[in-house]
Design an enzyme around this catalytic site. Structure first.
Site, PDB file in Angstrom:
ATOM      1  N   ASP A 209     -27.868 -25.775  25.477  1.00 39.40           N
ATOM      2  CA  ASP A 209     -28.324 -24.437  25.090  1.00 39.40           C
ATOM      3  C   ASP A 209     -27.909 -23.488  26.212  1.00 39.40           C
ATOM      4  OD1 ASP A 209     -29.772 -22.082  24.737  1.00 39.40           O
ATOM      5  OD2 ASP A 209     -31.400 -23.114  23.688  1.00 39.40           O
ATOM      6  N   TYR A 234     -27.459 -11.799  22.146  1.00 33.37           N
ATOM      7  CA  TYR A 234     -28.188 -10.534  22.374  1.00 33.37           C
ATOM      8  C   TYR A 234     -28.758 -10.429  23.784  1.00 33.37           C
ATOM      9  CZ  TYR A 234     -31.938 -13.750  20.997  1.00 33.37           C
ATOM     10  OH  TYR A 234     -32.765 -14.833  20.903  1.00 33.37           O
ATOM     11  N   LYS A 235     -28.595 -11.490  24.589  1.00 29.66           N
ATOM     12  CA  LYS A 235     -29.100 -11.446  25.970  1.00 29.66           C
ATOM     13  C   LYS A 235     -28.000 -10.870  26.870  1.00 29.66           C
ATOM     14  CE  LYS A 235     -32.631 -14.878  25.036  1.00 29.66           C
ATOM     15  NZ  LYS A 235     -33.038 -16.279  25.028  1.00 29.66           N
TER      16      LYS A 235
HETATM   17  C1  LIG Z   1     -33.737 -16.819  23.902  1.00 31.74           C
HETATM   18  C2  LIG Z   1     -33.630 -18.274  23.683  1.00 31.74           C
HETATM   19  C3  LIG Z   1     -33.627 -18.801  22.381  1.00 31.74           C
HETATM   20  C4  LIG Z   1     -33.809 -17.872  21.223  1.00 31.74           C
HETATM   21  O1  LIG Z   1     -33.669 -18.462  19.985  1.00 31.74           O
HETATM   22  P1  LIG Z   1     -33.464 -17.544  18.690  1.00 31.74           P
HETATM   23  O2  LIG Z   1     -33.514 -18.506  17.585  1.00 31.74           O
HETATM   24  O3  LIG Z   1     -32.142 -16.850  18.837  1.00 31.74           O
HETATM   25  O4  LIG Z   1     -34.583 -16.570  18.658  1.00 31.74           O
HETATM   26  C5  LIG Z   1     -33.455 -20.170  22.236  1.00 31.74           C
HETATM   27  N1  LIG Z   1     -33.319 -20.988  23.304  1.00 31.74           N
HETATM   28  C6  LIG Z   1     -33.337 -20.501  24.572  1.00 31.74           C
HETATM   29  C7  LIG Z   1     -33.188 -21.422  25.740  1.00 31.74           C
HETATM   30  C8  LIG Z   1     -33.509 -19.138  24.790  1.00 31.74           C
HETATM   31  O5  LIG Z   1     -33.545 -18.659  26.028  1.00 31.74           O
END
Ligand SMILES: *Cc1c(COP(=O)(O)O)cnc(C)c1O
Length: 426
Positions: A209, A234-235
């Site tokens: 991830d 989006y980050k």
């Molecule tokens: C922000 C984040 C997510 C977000 O998941 P979405 O399904 O896009 O909301 C998932 N895993 C990690 C490690 C994150 O930091």
């Protein structure tokens, strides 16, 4: 005013200004819309808006949608857009063309990736993940355990920074290891190549991830021989709220990998409208349904900008920012029992710094900071988190943030009752 605030000397600005003057990435800041009076240290949750985005999205809406209508699926390249933009993400994560597609939320992409990964290791009955993982990753794994388990759910083994270690839980029964490269709470970064090697030695598949890595630190998936990866756009990538997640599948796995969600956009011949599913060649099989074209338009604009970024220079600046922040915290905030939770060793740190404040309520401290224009965030139970997006955060921002934090603590302003109220989103 308390005695503390009277005694306080603001941070000497000359170091920060000198670092900004010598910063090779400083020019990128003007390419973003940043509100006046705001120091934005939450680009690790929602990246800032690139200046070019609004007009690009408006053009997609008014021309491609408004005028082109259904013709834009061909004329504006809508159908291929997730793959075309995927190819632009590939170099940011050490991937090759044809290895990335876009189009869901990270949670959904992770589901796709983990199911496909586990199916490459039939017969193995355990999945390894991290206790400190972003909760959605663990939630998604619960359904994978059930779906692929047959009579009983697959076993879940959790590692943590304070043990058990990966070596302790890996054996010939582990099918997949799901890890977040940079921990969302602490900013701790795994050694991607070394962990991948360890997982492969046990005969398992690794799913990374990259939500807090892409656009924050250089990632070398192919050099490490990794298998699958997913991440947010989006980050640090500034695609805009709700911009789609990506999935990366190493080319060597693509022919064999079977996605969990077998939708028509992943079909070999989507417009033949055949009765049965036949997977597309390559990464295209990991597409599901109609792509979010307006959200992709926001991402397309920011990826134009990312194509210009030297990732080594990005990393150097990121480390300068986080090191400066840590050294100022050490020098000035000791009186409030402030602990730097993020690793001090640069090779183990992403692009954020998290603090635990012994002498104050971290949630209220962050609300008071935001009230004063310094935006970071809070992660339960007790972490105050600051993200340093190297394209638009300056060294002066770092000085301002530490000044503001010292002021909030010294004045005791965080104790105002309004700062204790919790919103729906923290
Ligand atoms: C922000 C984040 C997510 C977000 O998941 P979405 O399904 O896009 O909301 C998932 N895993 C990690 C490690 C994150 O930091």
């Amino acid at each position: 005013m308390t005695l503390d605030t009277q005694a306080r000397q603001p941070i000497d600005r000359s170091t920060c200004s000198a670092l900004d003057a010598a910063d090779p990435l400083a020019h990128f800041r003007e390419r973003f819309v940043l509100p006046d009076g705001v120091v934005y240290l939450d680009g690790n949750s929602l990246g800032a808006l690139p200046r070019a985005t609004a007009s690009h999205v408006a053009r997609v809406v008014t021309e491609e949608w408004g005028q082109g209508l259904i013709r834009s699926w061909n004329d504006a390249g809508w159908f291929e857009k997730p793959l075309v933009l995927g190819d632009r993400i590939a170099p940011l994560i050490g991937g090759a063309p044809g290895e990335v597609t876009l189009g869901d939320s990270t949670s959904a992409s992770l589901f796709q990736a983990v199911v496909a990964a586990a199916r490459l290791r039939p017969g193995r009955r355990a999945i390894v993940a991290e206790r400190g993982n972003f909760p959605t990753d663990l939630y998604v794994l619960e359904s994978v355990q059930e779906l692929l388990g047959g009579d009983a759910p697959l076993e879940r083994r959790l590692i943590a920074d304070d043990g058990p270690t990966l070596a302790e839980v890996l054996d010939e029964d582990v099918a997949v290891v799901v890890l977040t490269h940079v921990d969302y709470r602490t900013g701790r970064m795994h050694d991607l190549a070394e962990v991948t090697r360890q997982v492969h030695e046990a005969g398992a598949i690794v799913v990374w991830d990259l939500c807090h890595s892409v656009g924050a630190v250089p990632v070398e998936l192919n050099a490490a021989g990794a298998d699958f990866a997913v991440g947010c756009t989006y980050k640090y990538l500034n695609g805009g709220p709700g911009s789609p997640s990506f999935i990366w599948v190493a080319a060597r796995h693509q022919a064999e990998a079977r996605p969990a969600l077998t939708g028509w956009h992943g079909h070999a011949r989507p417009f033949a409208f055949e009765l049965g599913y036949a997977p597309a060649e390559g990464i295209g099989r990991f597409r599901v349904g109609t792509p979010q074209l307006l959200a992709l338009a926001g991402l397309e604009a920011s990826l134009e900008l990312w194509a210009e970024v030297d990732l080594e220079a990005l990393r150097e600046k990121s480390l300068r920012l986080t090191e400066l922040f840590i050294s100022l915290v050490d020098a000035r905030l000791g009186a409030w029992d402030v602990e730097v939770v993020t690793p001090r060793q640069s090779a183990r740190r992403g692009s954020q710094v998290s603090l635990r404040i012994g002498a104050a309520d971290g949630y209220a401290v962050m609300q008071a900071l935001i009230d004063g224009g310094v935006i970071g965030d809070f992660r339960a139970p007790d972490l105050v988190r600051f993200g340093f997006a190297p394209l638009y955060v300056s060294h002066a921002d770092v000085c301002d943030a530490v000044d503001a934090l010292e002021d909030v603590l010294a004045s005791g302003r965080w104790r105002e009752p309004r700062f204790a109220r919790r919103g729906l989103v923290t």
